[in-house]
Design an enzyme around this catalytic site. Structure first.
Site, PDB file in Angstrom:
ATOM      1  N   ASP A   8      -5.359   9.543  -8.844  1.00  0.00           N
ATOM      2  CA  ASP A   8      -3.893   8.997  -9.392  1.00  0.00           C
ATOM      3  C   ASP A   8      -3.601  10.218 -10.224  1.00  0.00           C
ATOM      4  O   ASP A   8      -4.009  10.382 -11.212  1.00  0.00           O
ATOM      5  CB  ASP A   8      -4.549   7.852 -10.461  1.00  0.00           C
ATOM      6  CG  ASP A   8      -3.479   7.325 -11.348  1.00  0.00           C
ATOM      7  OD1 ASP A   8      -2.094   7.783 -10.944  1.00  0.00           O
ATOM      8  OD2 ASP A   8      -3.637   6.451 -12.217  1.00  0.00           O
ATOM      9  N   LYS A  70       5.517  14.941 -13.723  1.00  0.00           N
ATOM     10  CA  LYS A  70       5.738  14.126 -12.261  1.00  0.00           C
ATOM     11  C   LYS A  70       7.120  13.698 -12.523  1.00  0.00           C
ATOM     12  O   LYS A  70       7.622  13.461 -11.237  1.00  0.00           O
ATOM     13  CB  LYS A  70       4.690  13.060 -12.862  1.00  0.00           C
ATOM     14  CG  LYS A  70       4.672  11.815 -11.569  1.00  0.00           C
ATOM     15  CD  LYS A  70       3.644  10.812 -11.818  1.00  0.00           C
ATOM     16  CE  LYS A  70       3.793   9.761 -11.000  1.00  0.00           C
ATOM     17  NZ  LYS A  70       2.524   8.819 -10.974  1.00  0.00           N
ATOM     18  N   GLU A 147       1.216   3.494  -5.930  1.00  0.00           N
ATOM     19  CA  GLU A 147       0.368   2.987  -6.935  1.00  0.00           C
ATOM     20  C   GLU A 147       0.095   1.648  -7.344  1.00  0.00           C
ATOM     21  O   GLU A 147      -1.118   0.995  -7.325  1.00  0.00           O
ATOM     22  CB  GLU A 147       0.758   3.739  -8.364  1.00  0.00           C
ATOM     23  CG  GLU A 147       0.616   5.157  -8.382  1.00  0.00           C
ATOM     24  CD  GLU A 147       1.618   5.629  -9.408  1.00  0.00           C
ATOM     25  OE1 GLU A 147       2.085   5.089 -10.311  1.00  0.00           O
ATOM     26  OE2 GLU A 147       1.567   7.065  -9.609  1.00  0.00           O
ATOM     27  N   ASP A 169       3.232  -2.313 -13.156  1.00  0.00           N
ATOM     28  CA  ASP A 169       2.819  -1.227 -13.070  1.00  0.00           C
ATOM     29  C   ASP A 169       3.742  -0.404 -13.971  1.00  0.00           C
ATOM     30  O   ASP A 169       4.702   0.193 -13.516  1.00  0.00           O
ATOM     31  CB  ASP A 169       2.742  -0.180 -11.912  1.00  0.00           C
ATOM     32  CG  ASP A 169       1.855   0.981 -12.092  1.00  0.00           C
ATOM     33  OD1 ASP A 169       1.698   1.476 -13.250  1.00  0.00           O
ATOM     34  OD2 ASP A 169       1.485   1.619 -11.154  1.00  0.00           O
TER      35      ASP A 169
END
Length: 584
Positions: A8, A70, A147, A169
Site C-alpha cells: 500500500d 503520491k 485500493e 476510502d
C-alpha cells in the site's frame, strides 16, 4: 518460489504485507513499526533517509525533505536537490525500495515480485508512473490494484457471505468510494468514484492556516515563509487532528516558534472539535457526491448495502463517520483495520497471482475490477467523443474505425483523453497517437482500425491496422508526464548506484563509531594498566592508536568509497590485535 508482497503505497504512510500460513500478515519495518512514513529526506552530509528518520528531521530540513509525493504522481513535478532532479517516480521508488528491504529482512529471502495499490481514481499516466516506480525500486510489479478493491479483497477473505458493500476510502491525499459485490468466490467491483485531491493533508492544511491566523492576530508575525516554523505547525496540526478523533479539545503548544524584538515568542492555544469540524465541513461534504455517483452507477440504493467499510486513517475523524451514516443509513463496519487492510488485500492478490494456494479459503477468488474513468478521443470542434464508459469491467478490448478529415491526408493524430467532461480541453490527456504512411485518398476513404486495450492494471495500450491492406501500423504514444524507457533505465541505474553509496555511508558511520569506541577503550586501558605493560607492546599499541586516529581524521562519510572503508577497518583490526592483551 519467492513470495509476492503486497504494498500500500500511501500518501502519508506506506505498508507492506505477505501471505503466511494462509493469512495476510503485516511486515514490520526495521524499527518494528507496522507502517512506514512516506517521507524521503536528503541531509547536508549526503545521507538519504526514508520513513521515520526522514520525518523526524523534517522541521529542521524542510527544503530537503519530500512528503506526500503520491499527489504528484503522473505530473511533471520535480524536486532539485544537490543538482539532481528527482521525479515523483524516483522518490516513490525510494519508499518502495525501503519496503522491499524490510520484507527481505523479515522473510529471509530475496523479494522481487509485488502487487502495488493505487487510488481507484488514478488515471492511466498515474498508474504507469506507479508501475515505473516499482521497476526503479527493483520490483517486478505483477499487478496494480485499486485500493478500495484491495480492502474488499481483505474483507472478503473471511466474509464470503453474498452481499454488496461500500468501501469508503479517505486516506492522506486521496478519496475513493467503490461499490463491490461479494459472491461465492467472486469479488466484483460494480462502480467506483472519487477525488484524487481530497485527503488528510487537506484537513491538516485547514488547521495549519487557522493556527497561522491565530498566531498572527496575537503576535503580528506571519510565519508562512519560515520553513522550520511551518514544519512544526504542520506536525502540531496533524497531532491535534488525531487527538480530536477521541477528545473534545486538543492543546497546541509551540515554544520558541518565533522571535520578536530579539525575544522568543511562544504559541499556546486550544483547538476544539467543534472548531475543527467547522474548518473542515466543506471537505467532509465533498465526499457526498462521489458516494452518490458510485451508488447511481452501480444501480443500487444505499439500503441495499450489506456493509460499509471505512479505509484510510482520515476515516477516524468523527465528522467523517457521521457523514457516512447520513449518506448510507448504516453504521460503518469495524471488521477491518483501516490502516492495514489495503496492504493485506494486495498480499492476497499477490498470492492468487502466484498460484501458491496458501490462502485459507475454500477455493480460488476471482477479482473483477472496473476502469474508473471514461476514455474518449478528441473529435471536430474539440468534443470529447466517448469510447469506453467509466465503470466498464476490466480487461477492456475496444476497436473503432477512424478515417481522414482532409483529401490526400498522409497522417492522422488521435488525441486520447480520460475524464467525464464533454469537451476535450477539460479532460486529462493520456496520449497522442500519430499514424503515418496512410495511402493517398479522398477524405473519409481510408479505413483505419484503432484498438484500445485496458489491462487488469487499468493501463492503456494501443494498436492500429489499415483495413484495406491488412498491415499493422505503428503508433507513437507521446505523453509528457510519462517517463520514457531510457529515463526509467537511467533511474534504475541511479537507484542501484545510490543504494550502493547509501550502504557505504551507513557502513562508514558504523565503522567510524566502532573506531572511536575502540580508541576510548584502549586509551583508558593504557591509563589503568600502563605500568604493567611491556614497553614494546605499549609502543606498538600507541602507534596503532595514532594510525587509527589518522585514518579517522581522513574519513568523510559522504565521500568514502569501499577502499576507504576497507582501510579504516584494517586500522581497527590492527589496533584490536595489538591491544588484545590489555582489553581482556
Amino acid at each position: 518460489m519467492s513470495r509476492v508482497i503486497g504494498i500500500d503505497l500511501g500518501t502519508t504512510n506506506s505498508c507492506v504485507a505477505v501471505v503466511e500460513g494462509g493469512h495476510p500478515v503485516i511486515i514490520p519495518n526495521d524499527k518494528g513499526e507496522r507502517s512506514t512514513p512516506s517521507v524521503v529526506a536528503f541531509t547536508n552530509k549526503g545521507e538519504r533517509l526514508v520513513g521515520s528518520a526522514a520525518r523526524r528531521q523534517q522541521t529542521v530540513n524542510a527544503d530537503r525533505t519530500i512528503s506526500s509525493v503520491k499527489r504528484q504522481m503522473g505530473t511533471d513535478w520535480s524536486a532539485r536537490i544537490d543538482g539532481k532532479k528527482w521525479t515523483p517516480q524516483e522518490i516513490s521508488a525510494q519508499i518502495l525500495r525501503k519496503l522491499k528491504q524490510d520484507a527481505e529482512a523479515y522473510l529471509g529471502e530475496t523479494v522481487s515480485d509485488a502487487v502495488i495499490t493505487v487510488p481507484a481514481y488514478f488515471n492511466d499516466i498515474q498508474r504507469q508512473a506507479t508501475k515505473d516506480a516499482g521497476r526503479i525500486a527493483g520490483l517486478n510489479v505483477k499487478r496494480i490494484i485499486n485500493e478500495p478493491t484491495s480492502a474488499a479483497l481483505a474483507y472478503g477473505l473471511n466474509n464470503g457471505t453474498p452481499q454488496k458493500i461500500m468501501v469508503y476510502d479517505l486516506g492522506g491525499g486521496t478519496f475513493d468510494v467503490s461499490i463491490i459485490e461479494i459472491g461465492d468466490g467472486v469479488i466484483e467491483v460494480l462502480a467506483t468514484s472519487g477525488d484524487n485531491h481530497l485527503g488528510g493533508d487537506d484537513f491538516d492544511e485547514r488547521v495549519v492556516n487557522y493556527l497561522l491566523d491565530e498566531f498572527q492576530k496575537e503576535n503580528h508575525i506571519d510565519l508562512r515563509r519560515d520553513l522550520p516554523a511551518m514544519g512544526r505547525l504542520r506536525e502540531a496540526a496533524e497531532q491535534a487532528k488525531k487527538e480530536l478523533s477521541g477528545m473534545d479539545s486538543a492543546s497546541v503548544s509551540l515554544p520558541f516558534i518565533a522571535q520578536k524584538d530579539g525575544q522568543p515568542v511562544h504559541f499556546e492555544t486550544t483547538l476544539t472539535r467543534s472548531k475543527f469540524d467547522q474548518l473542515t465541513a466543506d471537505l467532509v461534504e465533498r465526499t457526498a457526491v462521489p458516494v452518490q455517483n458510485a451508488l447511481r452507477d452501480a444501480g443500487i440504493s444505499a439500503s441495499e448495502l450489506g456493509r460499509v467499510l471505512l479505509v484510510g486513517g482520515s476515516t477516524r475523524i468523527p465528522a467523517v463517520q457521521a457523514k457516512v451514516r447520513q449518506l448510507t443509513g448504516k453504521e460503518p463496519s469495524k471488521n477491518i483495520n483501516p490502516d492495514e487492510c489495503v496492504a493485506q488485500g494486495a498480499a492476497v492478490q499477490g498470492d492468487i497471482l502466484q498460484g501458491s494456494h496458501e490462502l485459507a479459503t475454500k477455493g480460488d477468488i476471482l477479482l473483477l475490477d472496473v476502469t474508473p474513468l471514461s476514455l474518449s478521443i478528441e473529435t471536430v470542434g474539440g468534443v470529447a467523443t466517448r469510447l469506453v464508459e467509466r465503470n466498464s469491467r476490466l480487461p477492456i478490448h475496444y476497436s473503432q474505425i477512424f478515417s481522414t478529415a482532409a483529401p490526400f491526408q498522409r497522417a492522422v493524430e488521435i488525441h486520447v483523453l480520460q475524464g467525464e467532461r464533454p469537451m476535450a480541453k477539460d479532460n486529462k490527456t493520456i496520449g497522442k497517437f500519430k499514424l503515418t504512411g496512410i495511402e493517398r485518398a479522398m477524405a473519409g476513404v481510408p479505413q483505419i482500425e484503432v484498438t484500445f486495450d485496458i489491462d487488469a492494471n487499468g493501463i492503456l495500450t494501443v494498436s492500429a491496422q489499415d483495413k484495406k491492406t491488412g498491415k499493422a501500423q505503428s503508433i507513437t504514444i507521446t505523453a509528457n508526464d510519462r517517463m520514457s524507457e531510457d529515463e526509467i533505465q537511467q533511474a534504475i541505474r541511479d537507484a542501484e548506484m545510490y543504494a550502493a553509496s547509501d550502504g557505504v555511508y551507513k557502513d562508514s558511520m558504523e565503522a567510524m563509531s566502532e573506531a572511536r569506541t575502540l580508541i576510548q577503550k584502549v586509551e583508558q586501558a593504557l591509563k589503568d594498566k600502563g605500568k604493567s605493560i611491556d614497553k614494546g607492546d605499549k609502543k606498538q599499541i600507541k602507534a596503532d592508536v595514532a594510525a587509527l586516529n589518522k585514518a579517522l581524521f581522513k574519513c568523510k562519510p559522504d565521500k568514502m568509497n569501499e577502499n576507504d572503508l576497507s582501510n579504516l577497518r584494517a586500522a581497527i583490526g590492527k589496533l584490536e590485535g595489538s591491544a588484545a592483551i590489555i582489553l581482556k
